[in-house]
Structure formats: structure tokens, C-alpha cells
Design an enzyme around this catalytic site. Structure first.
Site, PDB file in Angstrom:
ATOM      1  CE  LYS A   1      34.242  31.254  40.677  1.00 62.42           C
ATOM      2  NZ  LYS A   1      35.487  30.709  40.102  1.00 62.42           N
TER       3      LYS A   1
ATOM      4  CD  GLU B   1      48.525  38.876  45.573  1.00 58.88           C
ATOM      5  OE1 GLU B   1      48.761  39.588  44.557  1.00 58.88           O
ATOM      6  OE2 GLU B   1      48.649  37.649  45.606  1.00 58.88           O
TER       7      GLU B   1
ATOM      8  CB  CYS C   1      50.520  39.463  40.998  1.00 60.99           C
ATOM      9  SG  CYS C   1      48.953  38.720  40.676  1.00 60.99           S
TER      10      CYS C   1
ATOM     11  CD  GLU D   1      49.523  42.021  36.640  1.00 63.26           C
ATOM     12  OE1 GLU D   1      48.289  42.127  36.553  1.00 63.26           O
ATOM     13  OE2 GLU D   1      50.080  41.398  37.531  1.00 63.26           O
TER      14      GLU D   1
END
Ligand code: SIN
Length: 481
Positions: A175, A251, A285, A382
């Protein structure tokens, strides 16, 4: 754009879905709708899992060489269409066209790598305690693999999961993010042209992420689940996988420190910062999230960084010479601006840049800020945007302490020319990947992945295929005459 590469519905069991409701994909640079896509739901994803389950016996029974040839052909087709695929990627995701071309090659290289690795799935023999027996280890595909992938790398994040899965003999349902699903569908088209049999690679595109995710994480026919995305969503999906005890790869988010020691080559460190901070407008990331610089060189480094940042050009990714494209959505751009505003309220100082570009709400300019401290939100979260926050440190121990003061551990970077320090710091950093005198760690030949709450499992390299294989031990007895 060739019509075949521009698909507008899920690819399930070798068929393109066209029925049902639709949703739109907008170009983040222009806000113009570029595609109307069939909106897959729970029933469609169940069909995809069913197709993958039924296709498994024939695919795993193929020889490694047969699987390898198909993957190799897929790689070649992708590289032949690199320009078209990059154009599509830039339209849906926004990144500069040169970066998009780079991503197509990056993703294709995983497919090439695992076309080769398919032929190297070796077992073992182990000396037994008895003379009439041997212990033999064989490796077998885990089965049906399901994956959810993010919008920041619409091609490469799929490629680096599907390539080892197919190489190992698994079948696959993915997906992709509904913000940028077109690259995934183009990959499916080229996969079909390369000879991937129906049901082996399925792409389900839909906006009901919760319902699709539930099937992919809870259907007992799915043996393994792989996710790239935020830590918060990863935790939820991980808990959903518990009910059927799936093998899992995650991840997840990072908070990468970029440390410049007093013995570093400052010019090289500045170049490394530009690469690792501003790639994909800061939306990766592994992007640098915190710059830690020794106090004795902070002034020189900051001046040189500003000089380099001044040359970065913000604009539509489709135009030539652009370094920083748009942020994926207005909401994401707002969050980045909010983090910046909070850090200024808490005492950070703008050294360079005005965050809001006049090109539009989701175009953000690069900004360099100083006086940042580890307790600020901007250092704890982040950023996923083009802000470079600078934190000063006095000693190696302090730099390591600040770098490790986070519950995630994906990528870290540091610059030093002292060989003793290089070893000490490399070993002390609590991260899965460390760039030493380098602002880039992404490479199909190397194991990509994190520790702590950045996840589990590795993607790429000889290690990456292990996540798609089960170890089976055969006790072979009765060997004596
Ligand atoms: C990511 O942002 O998740 C991946 C970045 C990369 O592969 O370099």
C-alpha cells in the site's frame, strides 16, 4: 508521458482496478490535480492478499535463476524509463527532477542488487554430536509479504522491500502513500512487462489507511509485514501484527545528529551538511536534524554553512537548477514553521533565512538557526523540513551525550580526521548507520536500518534478504551403514 506508465487504479492479480470511488492526487508544487485514482478499500486489499497467497507456490518453486532474470529485466526496464518515471515522481512528490532521477536509479539499484542476491541464498551444514547424523540448514521464503510505504520516496522505498522479497521467493502486496501512489503503479506496469507473474506483486492504493493497514497486519495469510514511516504509526502497526505473530521490519523515524569536531575539515563538513540536511527539502528519515559543532569552530562553520545555503534555489521540482522543492502538504509546512517559531520563542536565533517563500504556502526557504539547546522541541522532534539547527558543544563526551539523548537511532554523521576519535565516536553512537566524513549513508550495498525506536530489520545489502527468509534446520540421521 507514456500512457502505460500513468495508471489510475490498484494493480491486483495482474489486473488494473477501475471501478468504485475515486480520490485525487495533487501536484504539491502547483496544487493542481494530476490524477484521479480508484479508491481501493477493504475488499480490494483482501483480494490482493488472496492473489499473493495463491501465487506463492508457483513463484517460490521457480529457480533462483528464473527469479533473478525477471528482477534483472525489471531493473533494465526501469532504467530505460528513468526520465519518464522521474517526471511522474516529481509531479506527485515535488522533489527536484535531478533528485527524482537519482531516486529512480537508487530504487532500481536495489532491484539489480537482489536480482544477484537471489542466487546467493546459501544454507549451512553443522557438525553433529553423533556420527550417524548431520545438521543441515536451509533457507526458505517467509511467504506472503505486506508493506506500507511513505510519500517521501514513492519509488525507492517500494523497490527496496519488493526486490529482496521477490528474490527470496515471497509474493508481495504494497500500500503506497495515497499522496504519491503513481510511481508505485508505474513500477507495477514495468514489473508486468518484465514478466512478474500475476499475483506476485500487487499494489493497493486507497485513502482508508486504517482499514487497509488492518488487513495487511492482521490477515493470517500474510507472513511478514514491512513498514517505512513514523515511529507513532509504526508502533500501532506493530501491535496489530502481534495477533498473528508476523515477522516484522520497521524503518521508523530518526533524529540524526551531525557532529563537527574541532579537527574536522570544515569545508567538507559544510558540503556534507548540505547533502544530508536539504535532500528532499529535509523530508527524509536520515536527514540531519541537529548540527552539533565544537564551540571553537562554530563561528567559521556557521559562516561557511550560510554561504553554501545562500546558493540553494527553492522552486518547482520540474524546473532546472532547483535544489529544494515544495513540502508535501500545506499541513506539513505549517508544522515545520511551528517548530521554528517555538524554537525562536525558546531562545534560538535566526542566523540566515526567512522560512516562508513567496512561491506559495508549502514552499519553504532554508533557514539556519543557532543557540539551539537539546531540550527544545526542534531538537527533540523530526523536523522534516529545511531548517538547520546548530547546537554548540565543548567536549567529545558532551557531543556523544547530546547525540544519544533521543529514543530513536537511525542515522548519525560526524566529521573528524583523528583516527582514534573516529573509532571511539563510531562505537559510542547509538545509531544503526553512521556517516563518517560523509553526509550520505543510503546505498543498496549497505544495510539500511535503525536501533532503539527507529525500528528493526535491515534493508539492502546481503543482510536485507534475511528479513524475507526463514531458517529451517534439518536433522539428518541414520547415515551409518
Ligand atoms: C527514508 O527517508 O525513509 C529513506 C531515506 C533513504 O533511503 O535514504
Amino acid at each position: 508521458m507514456s500512457k502505460a506508465l500513468f495508471q489510475n487504479g490498484s494493480y491486483i492479480n495482474g489486473q488494473w482496478l477501475t471501478k468504485g470511488n475515486t480520490f485525487v492526487v495533487d501536484n504539491p508544487a502547483t496544487q493542481v490535480t494530476i490524477a484521479e485514482i480508484q479508491n481501493a478499500g477493504e475488499q480490494d486489499v483482501l483480494e490482493a492478499v488472496d492473489a499473493a497467497y495463491k501465487a506463492l507456490p508457483a513463484w517460490r518453486a521457480k529457480t533462483a535463476n528464473e527469479r533473478s532474470s525477471i528482477l534483472r529485466k525489471w531493473f533494465e526496464l526501469i532504467m530505460q524509463q528513468q526520465d519518464e518515471l522521474a517526471t511522474l515522481l516529481t509531479q506527485e512528490q515535488g522533489k527536484p527532477i535531478a533528485e527524482a532521477k537519482g531516486e529512480i536509479a537508487y530504487g532500481a539499484n536495489y532491484i539489480e542488487w537482489y536480482a544477484e542476491e537471489a542466487k546467493r541464498i546459501y544454507g549451512d551444514t553443522i557438525p553433529s554430536l553423533a556420527n550417524d547424523s548431520r545438521i543441515v540448514i536451509v533457507k526458505q521464503p517467509v511467504g506472503v509479504v505486506a508493506a506500507i510505504t511513505p510519500w517521501n520516496f514513492p519509488n525507492a522505498m517500494i523497490a527496496r522491500k519488493v526486490a529482496p522479497a521477490l528474490a527470496a521467493g515471497c509474493t508481495f502486496v504494497v500500500k503506497p502513500a495515497s499522496e504519491a501512489p503513481l510511481s508505485a503503479l508505474a513500477l507495477a506496469e514495468l514489473g508486468e512487462q518484465a514478466g512478474i507473474p500475476k499475483g506476485v506483486f500487487n499494489v493497493v492504493v486507497g485513502t482508508d489507511a486504517a482499514a487497509i493497514g488492518k488487513v495487511l497486519t492482521q490477515d493470517s495469510r500474510v507472513a511478514k509485514f514491512s513498514f517505512t514511516g513514523s515511529t507513532a504509526i509504526g508502533k500501532l502497526l506493530l501491535s496489530q501484527c502481534a495477533s498473528t505473530v508476523k515477522k516484522v521490519s520497521m524503518e521508523l523515524g530518526g533524529n540524526a545528529p551531525f557532529i563537527i569536531f574541532e579537527d574536522a575539515d570544515i569545508d567538507a563538513a559544510v558540503q556534507g551538511t548540505i547533502v544530508s540536511k536539504f535532500r528532499n527539502a529535509g523530508q527524509t528519515c536520515v536527514c540531519t536534524n541537529r548540527i552539533l559543532v565544537h564551540e571553537s569552530i562554530a563561528k567559521e562553520y556557521t559562516q561557511k554553512l550560510i554561504a553554501a545555503v545562500q546558493n540553494l534555489k527553492v522552486g518547482k521540482g520540474s524546473e532546472e537548477g532547483i535544489d529544494i522543492g515544495p513540502i508535501i502538504t500545506n499541513k506539513a509546512a505549517k508544522n515545520i514553521k511551528c517548530l521554528l517559531a517555538k524554537s525562536i520563542d525558546s531562545g534560538a536565533k535566526i542566523e540566515f533565512g526567512e522560512i516562508q517563500s513567496n512561491l506559495g504556502e508549502n514552499f519553504l526557504n532554508p533557514v539556519v538557526i543557532s543557540n539551539v539547546t537539546q531540550d527544545m522541541d526542534i531538537a527533540q522532534n523530526e523536523i522534516f523540513g529545511p531548517i538547520a539547527p546548530i547546537i554548540k558543544f565543548k567536549t567529545e563526551e558532551e557531543a556523544i551525550k547530546i547525540a544519544n539523548d533521543t529514543n530513536v537511532g537511525l542515522a548519525a554523521y560526524f566529521y573528524s580526521r583523528d583516527i582514534g576519535r573516529v573509532w571511539r565516536v563510531s562505537e559510542a553512537l547509538e545509531y544503526g548507520m553512521v556517516g563518517i566524513n560523509s553526509g550520505s549513508v543510503s546505498n543498496p550495498a549497505a544495510p539500511f536500518g535503525g536501533i532503539k525506536q527507529s525500528g528493526m530489520g535491515r534493508e539492502g545489502s546481503k543482510y536485507g534478504i534475511d528479513d524475507y527468509l526463514e531458517i529451517k534446520y534439518l536433522m539428518m540421521s541414520g547415515l551409518e551403514k
